[in-house]
Motif scaffolding. Structure first.
Motif, PDB file in Angstrom:
ATOM      1  N   ASP A   1       0.837  -1.200   0.000  1.00 22.73           N
ATOM      2  CA  ASP A   1       0.000   0.000   0.000  1.00 22.73           C
ATOM      3  C   ASP A   1       0.878   1.258   0.000  1.00 22.73           C
ATOM      4  OD1 ASP A   1      -1.668   2.170   0.731  1.00 22.73           O
ATOM      5  OD2 ASP A   1      -3.057   0.822   1.743  1.00 22.73           O
ATOM      6  N   ALA A   2       0.829   1.978  -1.104  1.00 24.39           N
ATOM      7  CA  ALA A   2       1.669   3.174  -1.232  1.00 24.39           C
ATOM      8  C   ALA A   2       1.215   4.305  -0.318  1.00 24.39           C
ATOM      9  CB  ALA A   2       1.680   3.649  -2.684  1.00 24.39           C
ATOM     10  N   LEU A   3      -0.064   4.341   0.004  1.00 28.41           N
ATOM     11  CA  LEU A   3      -0.571   5.424   0.841  1.00 28.41           C
ATOM     12  C   LEU A   3      -0.193   5.247   2.307  1.00 28.41           C
ATOM     13  CD1 LEU A   3      -2.162   7.995   1.307  1.00 28.41           C
ATOM     14  CD2 LEU A   3      -4.258   6.620   1.371  1.00 28.41           C
ATOM     15  N   THR A   4      -0.306   4.041   2.839  1.00 31.43           N
ATOM     16  CA  THR A   4       0.073   3.854   4.237  1.00 31.43           C
ATOM     17  C   THR A   4       1.563   4.107   4.428  1.00 31.43           C
ATOM     18  OG1 THR A   4       0.269   1.465   3.826  1.00 31.43           O
ATOM     19  CG2 THR A   4      -1.798   2.249   4.783  1.00 31.43           C
ATOM     20  N   ALA A   5       2.373   3.734   3.438  1.00 30.82           N
ATOM     21  CA  ALA A   5       3.803   4.033   3.508  1.00 30.82           C
ATOM     22  C   ALA A   5       4.036   5.539   3.491  1.00 30.82           C
ATOM     23  CB  ALA A   5       4.541   3.373   2.349  1.00 30.82           C
ATOM     24  N   ALA A   6       3.322   6.239   2.599  1.00 32.29           N
ATOM     25  CA  ALA A   6       3.464   7.695   2.517  1.00 32.29           C
ATOM     26  C   ALA A   6       3.017   8.360   3.814  1.00 32.29           C
ATOM     27  CB  ALA A   6       2.669   8.236   1.336  1.00 32.29           C
ATOM     28  N   SER A   7       2.005   7.789   4.452  1.00 36.37           N
ATOM     29  CA  SER A   7       1.534   8.339   5.720  1.00 36.37           C
ATOM     30  C   SER A   7       2.618   8.274   6.785  1.00 36.37           C
ATOM     31  CB  SER A   7       0.292   7.585   6.192  1.00 36.37           C
ATOM     32  OG  SER A   7      -0.750   7.695   5.241  1.00 36.37           O
ATOM     33  N   GLU A   8       3.328   7.148   6.836  1.00 35.02           N
ATOM     34  CA  GLU A   8       4.453   7.028   7.763  1.00 35.02           C
ATOM     35  C   GLU A   8       5.529   8.057   7.444  1.00 35.02           C
ATOM     36  OE1 GLU A   8       5.332   2.839   9.701  1.00 35.02           O
ATOM     37  OE2 GLU A   8       5.558   2.752   7.512  1.00 35.02           O
ATOM     38  N   MET A   9       5.747   8.280   6.170  1.00 38.85           N
ATOM     39  CA  MET A   9       6.773   9.235   5.745  1.00 38.85           C
ATOM     40  C   MET A   9       6.414  10.657   6.157  1.00 38.85           C
ATOM     41  SD  MET A   9       7.455   7.659   1.948  1.00 38.85           S
ATOM     42  CE  MET A   9       8.041   5.976   1.734  1.00 38.85           C
ATOM     43  N   VAL A  10       5.144  11.014   6.011  1.00 36.40           N
ATOM     44  CA  VAL A  10       4.698  12.361   6.392  1.00 36.40           C
ATOM     45  C   VAL A  10       4.896  12.580   7.890  1.00 36.40           C
ATOM     46  CG1 VAL A  10       2.707  13.897   6.546  1.00 36.40           C
ATOM     47  CG2 VAL A  10       3.074  12.540   4.476  1.00 36.40           C
ATOM     48  N   LEU A  11       4.562  11.580   8.688  1.00 36.77           N
ATOM     49  CA  LEU A  11       4.762  11.694  10.136  1.00 36.77           C
ATOM     50  C   LEU A  11       6.246  11.804  10.475  1.00 36.77           C
ATOM     51  CD1 LEU A  11       2.128   9.128  11.426  1.00 36.77           C
ATOM     52  CD2 LEU A  11       2.015  11.625  11.566  1.00 36.77           C
ATOM     53  N   ALA A  12       7.095  11.115   9.703  1.00 34.45           N
ATOM     54  CA  ALA A  12       8.537  11.204   9.931  1.00 34.45           C
ATOM     55  C   ALA A  12       9.047  12.611   9.615  1.00 34.45           C
ATOM     56  CB  ALA A  12       9.268  10.172   9.074  1.00 34.45           C
ATOM     57  N   VAL A  13       8.499  13.236   8.578  1.00 33.32           N
ATOM     58  CA  VAL A  13       8.869  14.614   8.234  1.00 33.32           C
ATOM     59  C   VAL A  13       8.594  15.533   9.422  1.00 33.32           C
ATOM     60  CG1 VAL A  13       8.257  16.599   6.790  1.00 33.32           C
ATOM     61  CG2 VAL A  13       8.540  14.339   5.747  1.00 33.32           C
ATOM     62  N   GLU A  14       7.403  15.410   9.990  1.00 31.30           N
ATOM     63  CA  GLU A  14       7.026  16.245  11.132  1.00 31.30           C
ATOM     64  C   GLU A  14       7.930  15.970  12.337  1.00 31.30           C
ATOM     65  OE1 GLU A  14       2.852  17.404  13.204  1.00 31.30           O
ATOM     66  OE2 GLU A  14       3.384  15.272  13.287  1.00 31.30           O
TER      67      GLU A  14
END
Length: 422
Positions: free
Chosen positions: A247-260
């Motif tokens: 799932d590309a979206l759940t991975a991207a969600s983790e990435m966004v939280l890592a950015v923050e």
């Protein structure tokens, strides 16, 4: 270009008229969205705004032209042809669902300064060029400040090979607007300005917290922007077991939280933002196979910015690898920190004092066309308080009294600079 009937009462002060004109440009036909403002580069709303602005510039005594990239330039001649002009500029485009003052207010104040000189029958030693840049926000094409970069001569031709979200290429958009992309180099200034002046709403809460209407900008923070593409595998939402998904979206969600998390942990002026995301194929019953998002990293310290960006990108790759997904990282732009000229900051402090305000200096976390023009001439910026520090939002608001003070400060700045070149 044909301007619409947009006359405003002659009894308005210069500051009030600048605000009223910004308000006017927030409505049809100057917006490409209903019930809100969205004016992107090379759109019908952009063309309508330039047509009306041309009339205002002409009324203020300027000769008006459009350059090869759609920048509108109004010129008020000086008494010494040997001197390069003072450029007063900002941008006329907007983000989607925007406020009315981010960009246009600086253009309108430039027009008002020239109008005041014209009404008094005065000429300065140098000419004044008021410029409405076409593309500062990058809200249509995947890059920003294209038109000021073209004017400064710093635009890479490779950046012109792009399309908007609807697949319209830049060449096609320019042709529809009446411009020829093959002539883009003609937008480059033949002569660098004497100086560059930009007035802009602060887009932050510092001035309001200080109880001040105006501030002298010391410089603009360095910016990095990326486009991140996460590649997974699309599948049926009802038949693909959770443990087998990519799932590309759940991975991207983790990435966004890592950015923050990484940006917060730096505990400095560093900021990092994911402001746009696209999920494909975008169906309710399909596992996302591809997610594309932007990453914007800024700091007044380029070393700090670059260190944080490297940490974020490493974490993004790590998260993609842990899920067995592909990831693509494309650098959209890299804008260095842009200091304002010390002598022009002093002139701006003096102008603020002349307006009855207490001089105050602050850095800009937001990017502006001034950071592009700094490559070819000394720059100055004047920040104007905005309510709550709110910007890029329909709630964006300025007080007329603050704008009137900004007009007074700019006139003092212009006149003092003129006195140095008599």
């Amino acid at each position: 270009m044909n301007s619409l009937s947009t006359a405003l009462p002659s009894t308005l002060s210069h500051g009030a008229r600048a605000v009223e004109r910004c308000d006017l440009l927030g409505r049809t036909p100057y917006s490409d969205m209903e019930n809100g403002l969205y004016r992107a580069w090379l759109t019908p709303a952009h063309k309508a705004a330039l047509g009306t602005l041309e009339g205002w510039m002409t009324d203020a005594g300027m000769a008006v032209r459009m350059d090869a990239m759609g920048n509108l330039v109004g010129r008020y001649e000086g008494t010494r042809p040997d001197l390069p002009p003072l450029m007063i500029a900002s941008h006329i485009d907007s983000v989607r669902d925007a406020g009315f003052y981010d960009g246009p207010l600086g253009v309108m104040l430039g027009v008002e300064c020239v109008a005041a000189l014209h009404e008094a029958g005065r000429r300065l030693p140098f000419a004044i060029e008021v410029v409405a840049f076409g593309d500062e926000e990058g809200s249509r094409f995947p890059a920003a400040m294209l038109t000021s970069r073209a004017m400064a001569g710093t635009l890479d031709e490779a950046a012109l090979d792009m399309a908007d979200a609807r697949g319209v290429t830049l060449a096609e958009a320019m042709a529809t607007f009446g411009l020829d992309i093959a002539r883009w180099r003609e937008a480059k200034l033949a002569r660098a300005p004497l100086a560059y002046l930009e007035a802009h709403i602060e887009q932050g809460p510092v001035l309001e917290a200080q109880g001040l209407a105006l501030g002298t900008v010391t410089g603009i923070a360095a910016q990095l922007r990326y486009q991140i593409t996460v590649l997974g595998k699309a599948g049926h939402a009802g038949t693909c077991a959770m443990g087998l998904r990519q799932d590309a979206l759940t991975a991207a969600s983790e990435m966004v939280l890592a950015v923050e998390e990484i940006a917060r942990a730096d505990a400095s002026d560093l900021v990092a933002t994911v402001g746009r995301m696209a999920v494909l194929p975008g169906a309710a019953n399909v596992i996302p196979g591809e997610t594309i998002f932007t990453l914007d990293v800024r700091s007044g310290d380029e070393v700090r910015r670059d260190r944080a960006a490297a940490t974020i990108l490493a974490r993004i790759r790590e998260l993609a690898g842990a899920r067995g997904l592909g990831v693509g990282i494309e650098k959209i732009h890299n804008l260095p920190a842009s200091p304002c000229a010390p002598d022009l900051m002093d002139l701006m402090d003096d102008g603020i004092a002349a307006s009855g305000q207490q001089p105050f200096r602050l850095v800009s976390g937001a990017g502006h066309d001034a950071m592009i023009m700094e490559a070819i001439c000394p720059t100055a910026m004047l920040f104007i308080r905005c309510r709550g520090g709110v910007s890029h939002n329909p709630a964006e608001h300025v007080e007329v009294a603050d704008v009137e003070a900004a007009f007074t400060a700019m006139m003092r700045f212009i006149e003092t600079l003129g006195a140095k070149h008599v």
